[in-house]
Each structure stands twice: as C-alpha cells, then as structure tokens.
Design an enzyme around this catalytic site. Structure first.
Site, short mmCIF file in Angstrom:
data_model
loop_
_atom_site.label_atom_id
_atom_site.label_comp_id
_atom_site.label_asym_id
_atom_site.label_seq_id
_atom_site.Cartn_x
_atom_site.Cartn_y
_atom_site.Cartn_z
N GLN A 32 27.57 -73.73 -64.38
CA GLN A 32 28.25 -72.34 -65.03
C GLN A 32 28.71 -72.85 -66.14
OE1 GLN A 32 27.72 -69.16 -64.33
NE2 GLN A 32 29.22 -68.42 -66.04
N ASP B 12 18.08 -72.30 -65.93
CA ASP B 12 18.63 -71.18 -67.31
C ASP B 12 18.16 -71.79 -68.57
OD1 ASP B 12 20.90 -69.43 -67.26
OD2 ASP B 12 22.60 -70.96 -67.19
N LYS C 218 25.30 -64.11 -59.10
CA LYS C 218 23.67 -65.19 -59.50
C LYS C 218 23.59 -65.28 -57.61
CE LYS C 218 24.83 -66.55 -63.27
NZ LYS C 218 25.82 -67.04 -64.50
#
Ligand code: NAP
Length: 279
Positions: A98, A121, A54
């Site tokens: 994450q 996200d 990312k």
C-alpha cells in the site's frame, strides 16, 4: 444533453461476478484458494481503509487476502525482506504494497522488490517498462482500471488529444503511457506546468490525477470532452469540478463510483490472472 456516466461501480461489480467463476475453477483445478498478500506499513487511517477494502473485494470474488501489518518504524531492509518472503511463498499469487509508505523507507526499492510475476498492482519499474513497450505486464491498477472503463463504454481514443494532469509513478505516468499506446496524442501536466488551464482546454480526453479537491475547474474544460476524475479527496470529492461539466461533457466518471471501484476490480482481475498463470 447530459454526459454519459462512466459507471465504474456497476462495471466493477460485473467484473467481480466473472472473477468469482474463474476463482472457483482455480480452486477446483488446484485445490488452493488464490491469495493476495497486502502489506501495510504504519498507521495511516486512509491506507488502512484502502487495504481493508481490497481484503473485502478478495472475499467477494472467493479469494483470500493475507494481511501483513508492519510498524511505522519499519526500515527499507526489513520491508524488502518481508516482500522477498512473499515472493518465495508459493501460496501467494499477488503482492500489494500500500502506497504511501513512511518517509524513511525507499518506496521505489520496496516496490521493485516485488517479483514481476506477483506484481498484480503494476508498481515495479520492470512492469512499467514492459507496459510502456506494449509487452505483457500487469498495468498499474488505477490507470489500467480507467482503460477498462473507457473500453467498456467504447470511448474512441485513437488520434484524440489526451491531457493527463499529474505524473505520479502509479497514476499519471502510466496513464499517459497507456493512452499513448492507444494512439492518443498525450500531454502530461504537473506542478511546474505553465498555464495549466490552456493545456486542459485542449483535451478531448482529460484525466485529473492531482490530489487536490476540484483543482481543475469546469470553465477550463472544452465542451464535449471525456472527463476522467481519478482524484479521491475527503468528501469524497474528486480533483475536477465535475458539477460544472456534467451537462456539457461527452462522458465523465463520478466521484465516488467511477475510478475507485475500477481500481480494486482491476487489482482483483490481475491477481486472478496471476493465480491462473501459476497453475
Ligand atoms: P501524487 O503522487 O501526490 O501526485 C500528484 C501529481 O499532481 C504530481 O505529479 C504533481 O506534480 C501534480 N500536481 C501537484 N500540484 C499540481 C499543480 N498545481 N498543477 C499541476 N499538477 C500538480 O498523487 P497520486 O498518488 O498520483 O494521486 C492523485 C489523486 O488520485 C489523489 O486524489 C489520490 O487520492 C487519487 N488516487 C485515487 C486512486 C483510486 O483508486 N481512485 C488511486 C490512487 C490515487 P509534480 O510531479 O510536479 O509534483
């Protein structure tokens, strides 16, 4: 005739090309480079790789990533504090925590600590609710990336029977909602589902999001289905026995090169959008 390859890698590169131009405009207008903060808790090597990928994608589109690395022993309170600091930091436009975090952490609480404006996200409860209600929200990056791919290839969804195998908060569940919002008739399967093969056999559009290599067998899948394999297991190999259906399906996502690159490109697109909105 062989099924169409839904080439996520190619579409992701095209999307990133477009994003590069948008980032340049943001920099010209604001004098600031958009920043995605990536938060990694613990030492899981796969998670570290995903965060690095990312960060590399940020570089490709001209953005920066601010890496936050926290120890395996981090508590929920400490993590939420870090996230609140990033919420308050005007230089940060998007926050990625994450998944998964170590087991002592309440992941839902940590996800929900991310401010909705920076939830690029698409992991917050509020973001999920807004998306489900068809209100403005950044969708969870993997299913949102799959929807972009389906749209790009003009895959018809209205009235189709979509079967989603998996109901995780970041993948199966939002995937099912997004397909419902496109007027699919949706079946969600999970670990307590009885007679999974019979459900899979009904699918016009099948999404595998289980986390077990080739768990969904080719023989279960009806001819002409659109097959989306969100799984990514060591190999790499997906959650669906793709080799058995490439010649009988209408279209399918390869592993690798299907869903994975679209997830990252979608995260980038949503971060750029957040940066544009902050101007
Ligand atoms: P997860 O949180 O472990 O969820 C797995 C889901 O599969 C659960 O809903 C579980 O049901 C269901 N399941 C487990 N065993 C089953 C069975 N025997 N029959 C039917 N359903 C079963 O996993 P995830 O985070 O959603 O990830 C799923 C896959 O997608 C993994 O391969 C992961 O690597 C991949 N992934 C890829 C990307 C990408 O960018 N390409 C991003 C995220 C994830 P219960 O709810 O009943 O437990």
């Amino acid at each position: 005739m062989a099924g169409i390859v839904l080439d996520g890698k190619k579409l992701a590169r095209e999307l990133e090309e477009d994003l590069r131009g948008r980032v340049e405009k943001i920099v010209e207008a604001s004098g600031r480079v958009p920043i995605l903060a990536t938060v990694l808790v613990g030492n899981d090597p796969a998670s570290a790789t995903y965060v690095r990928m990312k960060g590399n994608a940020c570089k490709r589109v001209g953005m920066e990533s601010e890496r936050v690395l926290l120890s395996e022993e981090t508590t929920t309170e400490e993590l939420v504090d870090v996230i609140e600091g990033l919420n308050a930091n005007e230089d940060v436009h998007g926050i990625l925590l994450q998944h998964p975090v170590p087991s002592q952490i309440n992941e839902r609480l940590a996800f929900d600590g991310i401010s909705i404006a920076k939830d690029v996200d698409g992991v917050t409860t509020q973001g999920f609710g807004l998306m489900a209600m068809k209100e403005q929200a950044y969708g969870s990056a993997t299913p949102a990336g799959i929807m972009r791919l389906l749209k790009h290839y003009n895959i018809p969804l209205e009235g189709k029977h979509a079967v989603v195998v998996g109901r995780s908060p970041i993948l199966g569940k939002p995937m099912a909602m997004m397909l419902l919002n496109e007027n699919c008739t949706v079946t969600i399967c999970h670990s307590r589902t009885q007679d999974l093969p019979a459900h899979v056999a009904q699918a016009d559009v099948l999404v595998g999001a289980v986390g077990r290599p080739e768990f969904i067998r080719g023989a279960w899948i009806k001819e002409g289905a659109v097959v989306i394999d969100a799984g990514y297991n060591p190999g790499p190999v997906g959650d669906i026995e793709l080799s058995a259906i490439v010649d009988t399906c209408t279209a399918y996502t390869p592993v690798p090169g299907g869903v994975g690159p679209m997830t990252i490109a979608t995260l980038m697109a949503q971060t750029v959008e957040a940066a544009e909105k902050s101007l």
